[in-house]
Design a protein around this motif. Structure first.
Motif, PDB file in Angstrom:
ATOM      1  N   GLU A 153      42.206  12.889 116.922  1.00 49.24           N
ATOM      2  CA  GLU A 153      41.697  14.251 117.062  1.00 49.24           C
ATOM      3  C   GLU A 153      40.460  14.530 116.209  1.00 49.24           C
ATOM      4  O   GLU A 153      39.812  15.545 116.399  1.00 49.24           O
ATOM      5  N   TRP A 154      40.141  13.639 115.275  1.00 45.43           N
ATOM      6  CA  TRP A 154      38.959  13.832 114.422  1.00 45.43           C
ATOM      7  C   TRP A 154      37.975  12.678 114.619  1.00 45.43           C
ATOM      8  O   TRP A 154      37.700  11.911 113.689  1.00 45.43           O
ATOM      9  N   ASP A 218      34.360  20.722 114.080  1.00 42.91           N
ATOM     10  CA  ASP A 218      35.059  19.451 114.024  1.00 42.91           C
ATOM     11  C   ASP A 218      36.547  19.574 114.323  1.00 42.91           C
ATOM     12  O   ASP A 218      37.189  18.577 114.639  1.00 42.91           O
ATOM     13  N   ARG A 219      37.090  20.782 114.242  1.00 40.44           N
ATOM     14  CA  ARG A 219      38.528  20.953 114.498  1.00 40.44           C
ATOM     15  C   ARG A 219      38.838  21.919 115.637  1.00 40.44           C
ATOM     16  O   ARG A 219      40.004  22.020 116.038  1.00 40.44           O
TER      17      ARG A 219
END
Length: 495
Positions: A153-154, A218-219
């Motif tokens: 996810e990152w 980024d999230r």
């Protein structure tokens, strides 16, 4: 037998994980793996020449013949593992590397990259991170570190390692291939998705939708979609609306957010509105879903979804609302074996309740660089508390078992074809014996790494049942434009 629309969509959702894995395999197969052998001629030079000429199967045959006579040649054993990795056979490559000692750094570095290609992120990081930390400017170790960190996810975590790779060899083909792979999960996108479903029950669903997935930070990601669907059935039949014409038009619109609190976890909330019009008035309903997905380990992933939506198996069924809780599970105990399952519990506002399960097992039979082939089994079951007569399939006890074959064919760095077929038997409480059940699907992807991507898919079902010969087909396109240049610091350049 209008259950096939819902069942095919369920099959599509559960097999999406498998197709993602095959696409990851295709992605890895497009990326080069620089061999560490010396440029000077060696005893097994014909094998190296064949490998450099992209005749990897021939190279493997030649090096096997050499190792039969020289089993202790360290460099040849490493190169054999590389050739297996080039073919996409990560399980055999990993087996070959298991024979090296724990203190063999060259073997550890190669195994880290093989495990990264096989999406074993934790195991790959455990091997490569110490090597990368010891020398962050080393091209090969930084290359592998970026490949590992783009997963999850990152994916932005891969950017520092990619920068190190680009600083050492800015114009190298391997560097450009890595940059393409790293920026792929960083893209935002907008898409157009027309589709057509039709079957021998005279149900037809024509749909066109637009969606966007925007990388806010980024999230965080912003999701939005709008869809127009036209559902029709034979006038006066069991699937036509009780009031109005034989067609029901549906307009759907919604927006949502996806948040990744860790590299392994994501939360997604999407809310929208569905409006249907059967010609005698409109009906508006709130729809949406809440999803939690987590990569619990290298071998186990799951997603839990609570959703509220219309039952879309026929025009009549659209008036029925459903609340569902679904668990999608994936377990890959080895690099050769994969288990997928979808377990669902649904409550309908016509006092019906459904429990269902769809389970798949696949075994990697062949990995040939450009072609993969898997064989497996599939089982499906469904139970409903009552047969509602509201235009959707609601058996007391439905069962289906099938043998499944699937293949991914690489058509180059930017295109690939996925094929699958399930041949089995089905039965519910109204059948006096088991009947044939067949599903065939094909999906062509063009523009795997490009800004513009086109995915075309076609599906066909043929089922013998108590009511005669059922046939259903689906055809659809997904045209997508992907971009990330508006966030230059998060968009690796490709030369």
């Amino acid at each position: 037998m209008a259950q096939m629309t819902s069942r095919r969509r369920t099959s599509t959702r559960i097999s999406a994980l498998g197709r993602a894995s095959l696409l990851a395999c295709a992605l890895a197969c497009t990326l080069s793996l620089k061999p560490a052998f010396a440029q000077n001629a060696v005893a097994y030079q014909p094998a190296l020449d064949a490998a450099w000429a992209a005749h990897t199967s021939e190279a493997l045959h030649l090096i096997d013949a050499y190792l039969a006579k020289h089993p202790d040649d360290h460099a040849a054993r490493l190169d054999r593992a590389r050739f297996l990795a080039w073919l996409g056979d990560y399980a055999k490559a990993d087996d070959a590397l298991a024979g090296f000692g724990a203190d063999d750094q060259e073997a550890a570095a190669l195994r880290a990259r093989v495990l990264a290609w096989a999406e074993r992120r934790d195991a790959a990081l455990a091997l490569n991170t110490p090597l990368y930390a010891a020398d962050p400017s080393d091209y090969d170790n930084a290359w592998t570190q970026a490949l590992i960190l783009r997963q999850g996810e990152w994916p932005y975590q891969a950017l520092p390692a990619l920068a190190a790779v680009q600083a050492v060899k800015p114009d190298d083909k391997d560097t450009n291939d890595l940059a393409k792979a790293v920026r792929l999960p960083l893209f935002s996108s907008i898409g157009l998705t027309p589709s057509l479903y039709s079957d021998s029950d005279h149900i037809e669903i024509r749909s066109i939708g637009a969606d966007t997935n925007l990388w806010l930070s980024d999230r965080w990601r912003l999701l939005a979609s709008a869809t127009r669907r036209e559902h029709s059935a034979a006038f006066g039949g069991p699937f036509a609306p009780l009031l109005g014409d034989n067609q029901v038009d549906e307009d759907r619109i919604g927006t949502g957010l996806r948040f990744a609190p860790s590299p392994d976890t994501a939360l997604e909330l999407w809310m929208g509105n569905s409006r249907i019009d059967s010609g005698v008035g409109s009906d508006n309903k709130t729809i949406g879903h809440l999803l939690l997905s987590q990569r619990a380990s290298d071998a186990f992933l799951y997603a839990l979804t609570f959703d509220r939506d219309r039952v879309d198996q026929s025009p009549r069924a659209l008036a029925v609302m459903r609340h569902g809780l679904t668990a999608d599970l994936r377990w890959t105990p080895t690099l050769r074996d994969r288990f997928d399952a979808r377990i669902a519990s649904d409550d309908f506002d016509d006092d019906n309740h459904r429990t269902s399960v769809l389970a798949n097992y696949a075994h990697a039979m062949y990995r040939g660089g450009r072609v993969t082939f898997d064989l497996g089994l599939q089982a499906e079951g469904q139970h409903n508390t009552r047969n509602t007569g509201n235009g959707y399939y609601s058996p007391d006890r439905y069962r289906r078992y099938a043998a499944v074959a699937s293949s991914y064919i690489s058509l180059g760095q930017e295109a690939g074809l996925y094929l699958s077929a399930a041949l089995g038997q089905q039965r519910d409480e109204t059948f006096d014996n088991w009947k044939r059940a067949t599903d065939v699907n094909a999906e062509l992807t063009v523009g795997i790494f490009s800004h513009w991507q086109l995915v075309g898919h076609v599906g066909y079902s043929q089922r013998l049942n108590q009511f005669g010969h059922y046939e259903g087909t689906t055809v659809g396109l997904n045209l997508r434009y992907r971009f990330c240049e508006f966030r230059a610091s998060r968009c690796p350049s490709v030369r």
